[in-house]
Design a protein around this motif. Structure first.
Motif, PDB file in Angstrom:
ATOM      1  N   ILE A   1       3.058  -3.175   2.388  1.00 18.56           N
ATOM      2  CA  ILE A   1       3.071  -1.845   2.989  1.00 18.56           C
ATOM      3  C   ILE A   1       3.588  -0.803   2.013  1.00 18.56           C
ATOM      4  O   ILE A   1       3.098   0.338   1.972  1.00 18.56           O
ATOM      5  N   THR A   2       4.571  -1.177   1.195  1.00 21.36           N
ATOM      6  CA  THR A   2       5.173  -0.211   0.266  1.00 21.36           C
ATOM      7  C   THR A   2       4.575  -0.281  -1.132  1.00 21.36           C
ATOM      8  O   THR A   2       5.025   0.429  -2.029  1.00 21.36           O
ATOM      9  N   ARG A   3       3.550  -1.121  -1.344  1.00 24.02           N
ATOM     10  CA  ARG A   3       2.955  -1.267  -2.675  1.00 24.02           C
ATOM     11  C   ARG A   3       2.374   0.067  -3.138  1.00 24.02           C
ATOM     12  O   ARG A   3       1.652   0.751  -2.393  1.00 24.02           O
ATOM     13  N   ARG A   4       2.689   0.437  -4.372  1.00 23.72           N
ATOM     14  CA  ARG A   4       2.185   1.687  -4.931  1.00 23.72           C
ATOM     15  C   ARG A   4       1.455   1.463  -6.263  1.00 23.72           C
ATOM     16  O   ARG A   4       1.151   2.413  -6.966  1.00 23.72           O
ATOM     17  N   ASP A   5       1.170   0.196  -6.606  1.00 22.96           N
ATOM     18  CA  ASP A   5       0.469  -0.089  -7.847  1.00 22.96           C
ATOM     19  C   ASP A   5      -0.722  -1.002  -7.539  1.00 22.96           C
ATOM     20  O   ASP A   5      -0.931  -1.412  -6.409  1.00 22.96           O
ATOM     21  N   ALA A   6      -1.490  -1.311  -8.554  1.00 21.96           N
ATOM     22  CA  ALA A   6      -2.709  -2.088  -8.369  1.00 21.96           C
ATOM     23  C   ALA A   6      -2.517  -3.526  -8.814  1.00 21.96           C
ATOM     24  O   ALA A   6      -3.318  -4.068  -9.575  1.00 21.96           O
ATOM     25  N   LYS A   7      -1.448  -4.143  -8.352  1.00 23.24           N
ATOM     26  CA  LYS A   7      -1.164  -5.537  -8.712  1.00 23.24           C
ATOM     27  C   LYS A   7      -1.702  -6.472  -7.639  1.00 23.24           C
ATOM     28  O   LYS A   7      -1.389  -6.333  -6.459  1.00 23.24           O
ATOM     29  N   TRP A   8      -2.503  -7.412  -8.071  1.00 24.25           N
ATOM     30  CA  TRP A   8      -3.035  -8.458  -7.176  1.00 24.25           C
ATOM     31  C   TRP A   8      -2.173  -9.690  -7.366  1.00 24.25           C
ATOM     32  O   TRP A   8      -2.311 -10.433  -8.329  1.00 24.25           O
ATOM     33  N   GLU A   9      -1.254  -9.913  -6.429  1.00 20.92           N
ATOM     34  CA  GLU A   9      -0.272 -10.971  -6.587  1.00 20.92           C
ATOM     35  C   GLU A   9      -0.229 -11.845  -5.333  1.00 20.92           C
ATOM     36  O   GLU A   9       0.596 -11.623  -4.440  1.00 20.92           O
TER      37      GLU A   9
END
Length: 312
Positions: free
Chosen positions: A119-127
């Protein structure tokens, strides 16, 4: 004889309760005359429907009254009133209970599933990450009264490893029930997620403190929809800063509304909600009050009678 019922609460409460409480009383007392009002001569009052923040604080003039029927689940603001000599019943209401179950379950699942990460992700990391099953997550309910038991049963239904702690021994199907000082340590050690649903009494104040926080698993979560004084605020803030506690969702506080400058507002590991976990619903609460008046008039014991010594 007319049953005189005094509604002693703030004006906005009366606006919401007048119609549903009148209907509930009519259904519960067929053929009986009653008068429900916000202003009655004290010596003529049979029952007091009560909110502890009302102007009524001296019960001595109410010499005919048979019971005080609290509109709130919490009674800590009234149990110490020395003028109150008659029975006191607290509010245990289906709507309030169901609301609490839904709110707690939502926040338990939030923490269990790690929803904040996405919900708080602000980057384009696929983890991608492994998600534990509910049975691998220990949830401890501190306080096994009506609300605590209902929450525990719901979480058991979802498959969580649920423990419960209370002052005295309780039995809830599917729940590891611990009690007293000897059970507290185990309850804390099993609390990957701790849910606080204890009443506010001298025995429960600051039960979550530096010592008890240290006994919880590192990275545990705390959910408090119970009472603000259950937590030593400074100790919790220190535990959050150190990482001993990963996050806390707090719905109740020592001072409400929570002051604008309180550290909880700005802390990145605290979620503040404005005392919304479980609201009393006027319709279902009115039915509880009317049923207690019916029971009293029939010579039956009151529901949800408060033990003054324990404070709940």
């Amino acid at each position: 004889m007319t049953i005189n019922i005094l509604f002693a609460a703030k004006a906005e409460r009366w606006t919401g309760y007048e119609a549903p409480l009148t209907r509930a009383l009519t259904d519960a007392l067929p053929g009986r005359e009653f008068k429900l009002a916000t202003d009655l001569p004290p010596e003529e009052v049979d029952y007091i429907v009560y909110a502890p923040n009302s102007d009524l604080q001296d019960f001595a003039p109410y010499t005919r009254a048979k019971a005080v029927l609290n509109l709130w689940a919490g009674v800590e603001a009234i149990t110490g009133n020395e003028t109150l000599k008659i029975p006191l019943a607290r509010m245990v209401d289906f709507g309030l209970t169901q609301g609490m179950v839904e709110w707690v379950t939502g926040h338990v699942l939030r923490y269990h599933l790690g929803l904040d990460i996405d919900i708080t992700r602000r980057d384009a990391k696929w983890e991608p990450r492994d998600q534990p099953l509910a049975r691998e997550r220990g949830v401890t309910i501190f306080g096994l009264g009506a609300l605590g038991q209902a929450v525990a049963e719901a979480l058991v239904g979802l498959g969580f490893d649920v423990s419960g702690w209370s002052r005295s021994q309780k039995a809830v199907e599917g729940v590891r029930c611990l009690h007293g000082d000897t059970g507290l340590t185990e309850a804390l050690q099993r609390a990957d997620i701790a849910v606080l649903l204890m009443p506010d009494t001298p025995a429960t104040q600051n039960v979550i403190n530096a010592e008890t926080l240290a006994q919880m698993p590192k990275g545990a979560f705390i959910i408090n929809p119970g009472r603000g004084p259950l937590i030593d605020d400074d100790a919790l803030l220190a535990a959050l800063d150190s990482g001993q506690i990963a996050h806390a969702t707090l719905d109740v506080f020592r001072v409400e509304p929570l002051p604008d400058d309180h550290p909880y507002w700005a802390h990145p590991r605290v979620t503040v909600t404005p005392h919304i976990a479980a609201a009393t619903r006027n319709g279902t609460a009115s039915e509880v009050i009317a049923e207690n008046i019916r029971r009293s008039e029939a010579g039956e014991p009151l529901l949800h009678l408060v033990d003054r010594d324990r404070g709940y």
